[in-house]
Design a protein around this motif. Structure first.
Motif, PDB file in Angstrom:
ATOM      1  N   SER A   1     142.683  37.480 -15.023  1.00 48.54           N
ATOM      2  CA  SER A   1     143.775  37.309 -14.063  1.00 48.54           C
ATOM      3  C   SER A   1     144.797  36.304 -14.577  1.00 48.54           C
ATOM      4  O   SER A   1     144.489  35.133 -14.789  1.00 48.54           O
ATOM      5  N   GLN A   2     146.034  36.734 -14.758  1.00 43.55           N
ATOM      6  CA  GLN A   2     147.075  35.852 -15.282  1.00 43.55           C
ATOM      7  C   GLN A   2     147.496  34.793 -14.266  1.00 43.55           C
ATOM      8  O   GLN A   2     148.144  33.817 -14.618  1.00 43.55           O
ATOM      9  N   TRP A   3     147.146  34.996 -12.984  1.00 46.56           N
ATOM     10  CA  TRP A   3     147.440  33.972 -11.972  1.00 46.56           C
ATOM     11  C   TRP A   3     146.230  33.049 -11.761  1.00 46.56           C
ATOM     12  O   TRP A   3     146.274  32.138 -10.955  1.00 46.56           O
ATOM     13  N   GLY A   4     145.152  33.331 -12.499  1.00 47.81           N
ATOM     14  CA  GLY A   4     143.911  32.608 -12.237  1.00 47.81           C
ATOM     15  C   GLY A   4     143.856  31.239 -12.889  1.00 47.81           C
ATOM     16  O   GLY A   4     144.701  30.862 -13.703  1.00 47.81           O
TER      17      GLY A   4
ATOM     18  N   THR B   1     143.018  39.144  -6.507  1.00 45.85           N
ATOM     19  CA  THR B   1     142.475  38.966  -7.852  1.00 45.85           C
ATOM     20  C   THR B   1     141.531  40.108  -8.207  1.00 45.85           C
ATOM     21  O   THR B   1     141.505  40.574  -9.349  1.00 45.85           O
TER      22      THR B   1
ATOM     23  N   HIS C   1     137.135  37.017 -13.910  1.00 44.47           N
ATOM     24  CA  HIS C   1     138.378  36.447 -13.380  1.00 44.47           C
ATOM     25  C   HIS C   1     139.264  35.904 -14.493  1.00 44.47           C
ATOM     26  O   HIS C   1     140.451  35.628 -14.262  1.00 44.47           O
TER      27      HIS C   1
ATOM     28  N   ALA D   1     137.005  35.315  -6.737  1.00 40.61           N
ATOM     29  CA  ALA D   1     138.155  36.216  -6.725  1.00 40.61           C
ATOM     30  C   ALA D   1     138.555  36.546  -5.299  1.00 40.61           C
ATOM     31  O   ALA D   1     137.717  36.940  -4.493  1.00 40.61           O
TER      32      ALA D   1
ATOM     33  N   ARG E   1     143.543  45.639 -14.683  1.00 42.33           N
ATOM     34  CA  ARG E   1     143.672  45.222 -16.081  1.00 42.33           C
ATOM     35  C   ARG E   1     142.501  45.689 -16.937  1.00 42.33           C
ATOM     36  O   ARG E   1     142.642  45.879 -18.147  1.00 42.33           O
TER      37      ARG E   1
ATOM     38  N   GLU F   1     143.573  42.915  -9.326  1.00 41.09           N
ATOM     39  CA  GLU F   1     144.123  42.658 -10.655  1.00 41.09           C
ATOM     40  C   GLU F   1     143.062  42.887 -11.737  1.00 41.09           C
ATOM     41  O   GLU F   1     143.339  43.474 -12.781  1.00 41.09           O
ATOM     42  N   ILE F   2     141.830  42.422 -11.478  1.00 38.90           N
ATOM     43  CA  ILE F   2     140.737  42.633 -12.430  1.00 38.90           C
ATOM     44  C   ILE F   2     140.515  44.128 -12.646  1.00 38.90           C
ATOM     45  O   ILE F   2     140.421  44.611 -13.782  1.00 38.90           O
TER      46      ILE F   2
ATOM     47  N   PHE G   1     142.481  31.654 -16.992  1.00 42.50           N
ATOM     48  CA  PHE G   1     143.046  32.803 -17.696  1.00 42.50           C
ATOM     49  C   PHE G   1     142.780  32.722 -19.201  1.00 42.50           C
ATOM     50  O   PHE G   1     142.990  31.695 -19.836  1.00 42.50           O
TER      51      PHE G   1
END
Length: 620
Positions: free
Chosen positions: A150-153, A186, A147, A182, A193, A189-190, A156
């Motif tokens: 994730s830039q929103w996590g 998320t 996680h 997650a 990315r 996103e993982i 990060f």
């Protein structure tokens, strides 16, 4: 150790001989078989669910070295020590090593003398590390704490963004990404990315039924915390999370002054102090760590009996990740949060004044809204958490405060209208904005210095709210803020109306509120040690304590956490079985071949001494 031959059941062979477990749990077997066969995997499994086995066993079964990407530099030594205790050839590369230490590990890797190699994500971006990996045979790549990409996590780590190059440089090496936290978004996103879009997804239940979730209204939170520790967790290991460094320091001092061994941990301390405090927490029994969220990820201590939050977490993901550090051994544990009006004001203000763009602020607000909904719910807390992660749950879990002591709700429409009218009149009639305290003083008809100064006693709303106590009014403000029916503005947290306020004032939006109790104490849960003792046969508890004392001595002598030698669950099983031979001892879950050879005779000696002491002196 050498890789196990791929035969009829190589994975099961490793599980039993190396790790000492008789059977796989949950989806472990399915995941391991998939990765052993060369498939990519994205694994979501709760903390304590056995994620590490999902890459450690395939690394031992497949040819080559398993390369584990971990952000936990401060914990790599402990992770490697734990594996070496099992007879696994493990090493790590990170910035804490000197040149000679690094060169030794590099030679072991190239020579194929390692089973597992831990590296930091920062290190993988270095060309020298990439050249090293190309010079050896890699069994798999494991991306732990995935996680972090994730830039929103909430955790990060920018260096995780570069891990997509693993697929580009080593397209034939299977990759397994693992995380405990997650949402569906998320996960996507993982996968994107890390270029794991073709990977198979494995999602275990997020439920941790042994954790009791409790959220209480703030009223001198440090005193509330002290009462919790004294009445339910005396002598237990635990983690207390605070938002600021200053709060960490003050809380640790407060607990220490009241007879509880507590240490601070935050980014403002020098690296040596942080490392020393973390080592003490891992190695000593019954120590409390007071920390910012900089502490905790990757902590493998199984007997953390409670996680307490003195400030509101920013998201349900963060809350779940942090509370999941309790009860990894499956024994009853507590997740306790003190939550108040100022938490809502502070978090809203932090979002509005952040340097992030509009998209960032909207995302942060959505995360906060979900966390506030969890705090204000009158339904099952566990169900709310599981629902957030897309998992269905029964209406009642029977092990959270709202299930054990169901809260009341009440029609707060009129109260909400009175409060919103006060905010409206201050703004329209006086052109003024104030925080919650002034509005509450006006509603209660208090002639304070500030009320008199601004002649607020002349307002038509002055004194119209005496049916509620101050604490109840603060609950009304907090819940309206949580639902977006009221807002905070500026550096001073002044109250302001929102688009939704008008519907409440017109009476077209009824408002039901959670009732503020004078003081509600959740039913006392059974202490983990009492529950565990009850599970032991008669007379086995003293044996278990003798084994724990032996383990503590060995751990201190070898400079490693006690649980690396044997978990409490394994010691309880030994105490219950009371084996008299190495063969018998080897049947206990958690006693693998290497631990049996290394510690087996010592355990049998402890058991023999215990029997002799129980029998008393021989008669002549």
């Amino acid at each position: 150790m050498t890789s196990a031959p791929v035969g009829t059941d190589a994975a099961m062979d490793v599980l039993r001989k190396v790790f000492g477990y008789p059977a796989f749990r949950g989806r472990q077997r399915e995941i391991i078989d998939h990765v052993v066969a060369g498939g990519d995997a994205l694994v979501l499994m709760p903390t304590g669910g056995g994620k590490s086995l999902c890459y450690q066993i395939p690394a031992l079964v497949r040819d080559g070295v398993g390369v584990v990407v971990s952000p936990l530099i401060a914990l790599m030594q402990d992770q490697v020590d734990a594996l070496r205790t099992l007879g696994v050839r493990a090493g790590f590369l990170n910035s804490t090593q000197d040149l000679s230490q690094r060169r030794l590990v590099e030679r072991q890797f190239v020579a194929g003398e390692l089973d597992l190699l831990y590296v930091a994500p920062e290190g993988l971006g270095v060309p020298a590390t990439q050249r090293l990996l190309e010079s050896g045979r890699i069994a798999l790549f494991a991306i732990d704490e995935a996680h972090c990409v994730s830039q929103w996590g909430h955790d990060f780590r920018p260096d995780y963004l570069g891990l997509s190059m693993l697929h580009e440089r080593w397209p034939d090496v299977p990759r397994i990404a693992l995380t405990a936290t997650a949402t569906t978004a998320t996960r996507a996103e993982i996968a994107s990315r890390l270029q794991l879009t073709e990977a198979r997804h494995f999602t275990a239940s997020f439920d941790r039924p042994n954790i009791q979730y409790r959220i209480v209204a703030k009223n001198e939170p440090r005193r509330q915390l002290l009462e919790l520790l004294r009445t339910e967790h005396s002598g237990d290991a635990g983690i207390v999370y605070c938002l600021s460094r200053a709060s960490v320091e003050k809380t640790a001092e407060f607990l220490t002054a009241n007879g509880i061994t507590a240490l601070p941990y935050h980014a403002g301390l020098d690296a040596g102090t942080r490392a020393a405090h973390q080592a003490r927490f891992l190695r000593e029994d019954g120590l409390v760590m007071v920390a910012t969220i900089a502490f905790g990820m990757g902590i493998d201590k199984p007997d953390v009996r409670f996680v307490a939050h003195l400030d509101l977490p920013k998201s349900v993901e963060g809350y779940y990740q942090e509370t999941g550090r309790a009860g990894r051994d499956g024994q009853p544990s507590t997740a306790w949060l003190a939550y108040g009006l100022q938490d809502v004001v502070q978090q809203r203000r932090l979002i509005e004044t952040s340097d992030g763009d509009l998209a960032f602020r909207r995302n942060a607000a959505a995360h906060l809204d979900a966390m506030l909904a969890l705090c204000e719910t009158v339904s099952c807390r566990r169900g709310q958490v599981l629902g957030y992660f897309g998992e269905s749950a029964p209406e009642s879990c029977g092990n959270c405060d709202t299930c054990l002591a169901p809260p009341e709700s009440w029609d707060g429409t009129v109260a909400a209208q009175k409060l919103l009218s006060t905010v409206l009149r201050l703004q329209r009639e006086r052109g003024q904005k104030f925080g919650a305290g002034q509005s509450i003083d006006i509603l209660l008809g208090r002639t304070t210095a500030k009320v008199t100064q601004f002649r607020h006693e002349e307002l038509s709303v002055f004194g119209i709210g005496t049916e509620l106590r101050e604490q109840e009014w603060r609950g009304v403000v907090r819940q309206l803020l949580a639902r977006g029916l009221l807002a905070v503005e500026g550096d001073y947290g002044t109250l302001a109306l929102t688009d939704g306020s008008a519907d409440v004032l017109r009476g077209t939006h009824p408002v039901r509120l959670r009732r503020e109790a004078e003081r509600v104490r959740a039913p006392r849960q059974a202490r983990a040690r009492e529950t565990a003792a009850a599970q032991l046969p008669e007379g086995a508890e003293p044996v278990f304590e003798r084994l724990r004392a032996w383990r503590a001595g060995v751990a201190k002598e070898q400079g490693m956490p006690a649980y690396v030698i044997f978990h409490d669950a394994t010691l309880r099983a030994i105490a219950a079985l009371h084996p008299t031979s190495l063969e018998q001892l080897g049947t206990v879950s958690g006693v693998g071949e290497n631990k049996l050879a290394r510690f087996g005779q010592q355990v049998l000696d402890v058991l023999a001494d215990t029997r002799a002491a129980a029998d008393g002196p021989a008669q002549t």
